[in-house]
Design an enzyme around this catalytic site. Structure first.
Site, PDB file in Angstrom:
ATOM      1  N   SER A  98       1.089  -2.791  -5.320  1.00 17.55           N
ATOM      2  CA  SER A  98       2.037  -3.051  -4.235  1.00 17.55           C
ATOM      3  C   SER A  98       3.417  -2.547  -4.653  1.00 17.55           C
ATOM      4  CB  SER A  98       2.095  -4.548  -3.934  1.00 17.55           C
ATOM      5  OG  SER A  98       2.663  -5.225  -5.046  1.00 17.55           O
ATOM      6  N   ASP A 156      -0.596  -0.303  -1.946  1.00 17.91           N
ATOM      7  CA  ASP A 156      -0.744  -1.388  -0.972  1.00 17.91           C
ATOM      8  C   ASP A 156       0.583  -1.535  -0.217  1.00 17.91           C
ATOM      9  OD1 ASP A 156      -1.994  -3.550   0.245  1.00 17.91           O
ATOM     10  OD2 ASP A 156      -1.531  -4.962  -1.379  1.00 17.91           O
ATOM     11  N   ASP A 215       2.144   1.024   5.942  1.00 23.41           N
ATOM     12  CA  ASP A 215       2.183  -0.152   6.815  1.00 23.41           C
ATOM     13  C   ASP A 215       3.433  -0.082   7.683  1.00 23.41           C
ATOM     14  OD1 ASP A 215       2.301  -2.527   8.094  1.00 23.41           O
ATOM     15  OD2 ASP A 215       2.321  -3.779   6.300  1.00 23.41           O
ATOM     16  N   GLY A 274      -1.093 -14.399   1.154  1.00 21.12           N
ATOM     17  CA  GLY A 274      -0.608 -15.494   0.310  1.00 21.12           C
ATOM     18  C   GLY A 274      -1.599 -16.631   0.128  1.00 21.12           C
ATOM     19  N   SER A 329      -7.958 -13.566   0.462  1.00 18.28           N
ATOM     20  CA  SER A 329      -8.288 -14.478  -0.631  1.00 18.28           C
ATOM     21  C   SER A 329      -8.863 -15.746  -0.019  1.00 18.28           C
ATOM     22  CB  SER A 329      -7.038 -14.819  -1.441  1.00 18.28           C
ATOM     23  OG  SER A 329      -6.745 -13.768  -2.350  1.00 18.28           O
ATOM     24  N   ASP A 353      -5.863 -10.815  -3.639  1.00 25.27           N
ATOM     25  CA  ASP A 353      -4.769 -10.836  -4.600  1.00 25.27           C
ATOM     26  C   ASP A 353      -4.487 -12.269  -5.053  1.00 25.27           C
ATOM     27  OD1 ASP A 353      -2.526 -10.421  -6.137  1.00 25.27           O
ATOM     28  OD2 ASP A 353      -1.303  -9.533  -4.561  1.00 25.27           O
ATOM     29  N   SER A 354      -4.259 -13.167  -4.112  1.00 26.62           N
ATOM     30  CA  SER A 354      -3.880 -14.540  -4.468  1.00 26.62           C
ATOM     31  C   SER A 354      -4.922 -15.230  -5.355  1.00 26.62           C
ATOM     32  CB  SER A 354      -3.673 -15.382  -3.201  1.00 26.62           C
ATOM     33  OG  SER A 354      -2.594 -14.877  -2.458  1.00 26.62           O
TER      34      SER A 354
HETATM   35 ZN   LIG Z   1      -1.805  -6.927   2.662  1.00 24.57          ZN
END
Ligand SMILES: [Zn+2]
Length: 333
Positions: free
Chosen positions: A56, A94, A116, A191, A237, A279-280
């Site tokens: 990221s 990302d 994005d 998140g 996640s 990720d989380s």
């Molecule tokens: Zn994302």
């Protein structure tokens, strides 16, 4: 200018075509440090799963972009050393938020980038996504674009209001941008706090929060419009309760952390969803293991002492995701 091909990396084109046809999804795991990268590569090598290493903008700022690129290059050699003869490793940006950032990644050896521009008005999203796709495709780098807005907070990506991807827009968007895959919004969220308690119900037995289900009707509507086109789920996640509990038991404070149930991700993986971002869960596994280790061993101060069990815990989690949620094991022999 460095080509990812010289680094032994692959783009996502073949990975995704096989995943869509085979009814599984490719894991896209974010990494910021050596221990996460080791755990990802060990898990992928042991299960022979194709894997997407995600970087990221926040990771670039944290670890330094040049260093991350060399780490990914090292990952290919490391995978071979572990006995994975033909590693299929993609290095992916990302949430690229500008043409310049995407170009920089293409130029330094990334094999895939995400642009994005989903927060921009529709026509501006198309124009910027197309500009990135046109540049990246000259070097056979694949491009993920996003339509629809995800809720949640992750690194430098944050949105107050989410809205689902509108199925009536996807054909026009994919055609005009020339993107290779499409990130959509169907109820996932970034998140470890994906849903507010008032959006959830409670399990009467355990008292734990139960999140609202993903909008499979929207997903299927999109699939019908773009048959066989690779679809990407961000914010996927599952926020395993064992890691949340581990954090909280050893001094953490993560009230009401909640994710996407794994059964729903497994169902999504069987559809045109061929990339699932996680990720989380890695952050939680690492933090939980470190907290536990330090609480139980107050005299330890060598980072290797607590990072080793953290790495083991992440590896265990990645293997579980690959085999039991995404179904990508054995797809890169
Ligand atoms: Zn994302």
């Amino acid at each position: 200018m460095v080509s990812y091909k010289e680094l032994g990396l692959v783009n996502t084109r073949e990975m995704f075509a096989k995943a869509v046809a085979g009814g599984y999804a490719i894991p896209a795991f974010n990494f910021n440090n050596m221990e996460q990268l080791q755990a990802i590569i060990q898990a992928a090598a042991e299960t022979k799963s194709p894997v997407i290493l995600q970087v990221s903008k926040g990771a670039r700022n944290y670890a330094n972009s040049t260093l991350l690129r060399y780490m990914a290059e090292g990952a290919v050699a490391y995978a071979k050393e572990l006995g994975w003869e033909h590693p299929q490793i993609c290095l992916h940006l990302d949430h690229g938020d500008s043409f310049e950032l995407c170009k920089d990644c293409v130029d330094m050896g990334f094999s895939s980038v995400m642009i994005d521009a989903s927060s921009l008005p529709y026509e501006e999203n198309i124009a910027l996504s197309k500009k990135v796709a046109d540049y990246a495709h000259q070097y056979d780098v694949t491009v993920e674009a996003e339509l629809g807005v995800l809720a949640g907070v992750e690194d430098e990506v944050a949105a107050e209001e989410s809205h689902y991807t509108r199925p009536e827009e996807v054909i026009d968007f994919a055609t005009r941008t020339g993107c290779d895959s499409l990130a959509i919004s169907v109820g996932t969220s970034h998140g470890a706090y994906k849903f507010k308690p008032e959006q959830c119900t409670r399990d009467p037995k355990t008292g734990k929060l139960v999140p609202p289900p993903l909008a499979f009707d929207v997903l299927h509507e999109i699939e019908k419009k773009l048959p066989g086109f690779p679809i990407v789920l961000h914010g996927s996640s599952s926020v395993p309760q064992e890691y949340v509990d581990m954090c909280n038991q050893y001094g953490g404070n993560l009230p009401n952390a909640i994710g996407i149930p794994e059964e729903q991700l497994r169902e999504a993986a069987k559809s045109a969803v061929c990339k699932i971002n996680i990720d989380s869960d890695s952050r939680l596994a690492m933090t939980g293991a470190i907290r536990k280790h330090l609480a139980e061993n107050p005299g330890h101060f060598d980072p290797r002492q607590y990072l080793k069990p953290a790495r083991e815990e992440m590896k265990k989690m990645y293997i579980h995701k690959i085999i039991n949620v995404l179904g990508s094991d054995g797809k890169a022999e």
